[in-house]
Scaffold this motif. Structure first.
Motif, PDB file in Angstrom:
ATOM      1  N   UNK A 153      43.313  11.552 -62.023  1.00 38.22           N
ATOM      2  CA  UNK A 153      42.716  10.730 -60.976  1.00 38.22           C
ATOM      3  C   UNK A 153      42.743   9.268 -61.396  1.00 38.22           C
ATOM      4  N   UNK A 154      43.138   8.389 -60.488  1.00 39.08           N
ATOM      5  CA  UNK A 154      43.128   6.956 -60.780  1.00 39.08           C
ATOM      6  C   UNK A 154      41.692   6.441 -60.736  1.00 39.08           C
ATOM      7  N   UNK A 155      41.410   5.292 -61.341  1.00 37.92           N
ATOM      8  CA  UNK A 155      40.063   4.723 -61.250  1.00 37.92           C
ATOM      9  C   UNK A 155      39.596   4.553 -59.805  1.00 37.92           C
ATOM     10  N   UNK A 156      40.512   4.187 -58.922  1.00 37.65           N
ATOM     11  CA  UNK A 156      40.148   4.019 -57.512  1.00 37.65           C
ATOM     12  C   UNK A 156      39.749   5.354 -56.887  1.00 37.65           C
ATOM     13  N   UNK A 157      40.522   6.404 -57.165  1.00 36.70           N
ATOM     14  CA  UNK A 157      40.200   7.732 -56.616  1.00 36.70           C
ATOM     15  C   UNK A 157      38.878   8.240 -57.183  1.00 36.70           C
ATOM     16  N   UNK A 158      38.671   8.011 -58.465  1.00 36.81           N
ATOM     17  CA  UNK A 158      37.427   8.455 -59.103  1.00 36.81           C
ATOM     18  C   UNK A 158      36.224   7.724 -58.503  1.00 36.81           C
ATOM     19  N   UNK A 159      36.380   6.444 -58.247  1.00 42.84           N
ATOM     20  CA  UNK A 159      35.307   5.659 -57.642  1.00 42.84           C
ATOM     21  C   UNK A 159      34.986   6.173 -56.239  1.00 42.84           C
ATOM     22  N   UNK A 160      36.007   6.497 -55.459  1.00 40.59           N
ATOM     23  CA  UNK A 160      35.793   7.016 -54.108  1.00 40.59           C
ATOM     24  C   UNK A 160      35.027   8.342 -54.149  1.00 40.59           C
ATOM     25  N   UNK A 161      35.403   9.236 -55.058  1.00 38.53           N
ATOM     26  CA  UNK A 161      34.746  10.536 -55.171  1.00 38.53           C
ATOM     27  C   UNK A 161      33.304  10.384 -55.645  1.00 38.53           C
ATOM     28  N   UNK A 162      33.066   9.476 -56.573  1.00 35.56           N
ATOM     29  CA  UNK A 162      31.708   9.259 -57.061  1.00 35.56           C
ATOM     30  C   UNK A 162      30.813   8.737 -55.928  1.00 35.56           C
ATOM     31  N   UNK A 163      31.347   7.887 -55.066  1.00 36.31           N
ATOM     32  CA  UNK A 163      30.576   7.416 -53.915  1.00 36.31           C
ATOM     33  C   UNK A 163      30.260   8.563 -52.952  1.00 36.31           C
ATOM     34  N   UNK A 164      31.193   9.491 -52.803  1.00 41.21           N
ATOM     35  CA  UNK A 164      30.955  10.643 -51.937  1.00 41.21           C
ATOM     36  C   UNK A 164      29.875  11.542 -52.517  1.00 41.21           C
ATOM     37  N   UNK A 165      29.858  11.685 -53.830  1.00 39.57           N
ATOM     38  CA  UNK A 165      28.794  12.453 -54.497  1.00 39.57           C
ATOM     39  C   UNK A 165      27.441  11.798 -54.235  1.00 39.57           C
ATOM     40  N   UNK A 166      27.398  10.487 -54.347  1.00 38.64           N
ATOM     41  CA  UNK A 166      26.149   9.754 -54.125  1.00 38.64           C
ATOM     42  C   UNK A 166      25.659   9.922 -52.692  1.00 38.64           C
TER      43      UNK A 166
END
Length: 463
Positions: free
Chosen positions: A100-113
């Protein structure tokens, strides 16, 4: 002397054939029947011993802390089972790469939040939970582990708490259903590494159902309630080499309808267990059930099972074809919403209540069509007409039969009141054959159409 085809011929051959047909074959048949009877008697004795040993301490403190492994091989019946290789069909055979790229990881973490937060009183977080589930479904196992490793314990606890809520908002009356909640958990548990599975189980309380039991009032000795909260890790495979209806062996839970429904499904389709239950190889097991909309959905649970006060399996026992019935129980306990407060309870114990999903007690003492729809789909017919049931048996359709609340006149051997049996077929005379979910070593009931209408409550038939 032998003929051209290599067959023995002559007076000695004829005399041997005559002796075989008149004497030896009959003696061999008697030996085979005696061995079968001895096997059934031994199994019944083992069941009685196991129930007696667990009953001596029912309601006592747990043998160990919740989540602690027990001795899976304890109990006479368990010692007779072979330790076989698991034959599950893997759901996620390719782990992929943690790319996962940093951008993809950031998007998923926001979805978790967003899924963890229930603060939006207009929309709730139901849509956020479902969006996260869909995003996780697109990840390979290694990518999911990459995401989980980036989340701290508090973030995972908050996700569990947010998904456990009803998810409702002002414009969303239904909210997050038990199946939707479990679909999110399925994406997490079925793909995660063993290390992350343990972490998720520790941080998300509803990942594990409450394993306490009301007990089975149909047993001759009566219900055996249990308040133990101990868990054990079985050593027997989830799916053995040849799963069959003989694997149905109801344990301490009063869920004869659940085990009868599972028995009916595998009796109708010998591949049912292999197609609907699988060991994910990471400490979790997935079970394919029907949701309220008639769609099949995976429900994933951890591989540990409720243990009785002696540390042995409290629910369905392992058969030669695997431990899969115990995981059908556990998965169903996580999503079952049909429980009511009409089950009888043992004298001196609190009255029944309607148990919510996440409780084994929710799957005890239920109605055939309610349970059957989770395993067979929504097209379930309840009938009291012998013609309908016999036609279903001729077609090989899954069916279960329930007995009367009060003992009828001249009941057959093996008849128990307020109990469910599953149909295994018709005998050569056209009588219905019913197997007890307590185990194949219990008497098979042979039922005529008139006996069904006189001595049985109803039948539930699946298409």
């Amino acid at each position: 002397m032998r003929d051209a085809g290599g067959r023995w011929k002559g007076s000695d051959a004829e005399r041997f054939r005559s002796d075989w047909e008149s004497t030896h074959s009959a003696l061999l048949a008697k030996v085979i029947q005696a061995l079968a009877d001895a096997g059934r008697a031994a199994a019944l004795h083992a069941d009685a011993q196991e129930r007696a040993s667990s009953a001596s301490c029912h309601g006592s403190a747990a043998a160990g802390p919740a989540g602690s492994p027990g001795n899976a091989a304890s109990g006479p019946a368990a010692r007779n089972l072979p330790d076989r290789t698991d034959h599950s069909v893997p759901r996620h055979p390719e782990r992929g790469r943690p790319d996962l790229t940093p951008k993809e990881l950031h998007r998923l973490r926001n979805m978790v939040s967003a899924a963890a937060s229930g603060g939006n009183f207009l929309a709730g977080n139901d849509a956020d939970v479902n969006r996260l589930r869909e995003a996780l479904a697109a990840l390979k196992p290694a990518q999911l582990d990459q995401l989980l490793a980036s989340l701290n314990d508090d973030e995972l606890r908050q996700l569990g708490a947010g998904a456990a809520g009803d998810g409702k908002g002002w414009f969303n009356s239904e909210g997050t259903t038990p199946f939707e909640r479990q679909q999110l958990l399925d994406q997490l548990l079925s793909k995660a590494s063993t290390e992350q599975v343990h972490r998720l189980k520790d941080l998300i309380p509803w990942a594990q159902p409450d394993g306490t039991a009301m007990g089975d009032p149909a047993r001759p000795e009566g219900a055996d309630p249990s308040t133990t909260k101990s868990w054990m890790e079985p050593r027997f495979p989830v799916i053995g080499e040849r799963p069959s209806a003989d694997d149905i062996r109801q344990g301490q839970y009063g869920d004869c309808v659940v085990l009868a429904a599972a028995g009916a499904m595998i009796n109708a389709d010998t591949g049912w267990a292999r197609e609907h239950v699988t060991d994910n190889g990471n400490g979790t097991v997935s079970v394919l059930l029907f949701d309220k909309n008639g769609h099949e959905q995976w429900v994933t649970v951890t591989s540990d099972l409720p243990a009785n006060s002696k540390g042995a399996q409290m629910g369905a026992k392992a058969g030669f074809g695997g431990n899969w019935p115990a995981y059908v129980e556990k998965a169903l306990a996580q999503v079952y919403t049909e429980d009511d407060s009409n089950d009888g309870t043992k004298e001196g114990t609190p009255p029944d209540q309607a148990w919510q999903p996440g409780n084994y007690r929710a799957i005890e003492g239920n109605w055939g069509p309610d349970v059957f729809q989770y395993l067979a789909g929504p097209d379930i017919t309840r009938t009291t007409a012998a013609d309908d049931l016999w036609e279903a048996a001729r077609q090989g359709r899954p069916a279960l039969v329930t007995t009367l609340v009060d003992l009828p006149e001249s009941p057959p051997n093996g008849y128990h009141t307020s109990h469910a049996y599953f149909v295994t077929g018709l005998d050569p005379e056209g009588n219905l054959l019913l197997q007890n979910p307590w185990g194949s070593h219990y008497p098979v009931l042979t039922v005529t159409p008139q006996e069904f209408e006189d001595k049985y409550q109803d039948a539930s038939v699946a298409r």
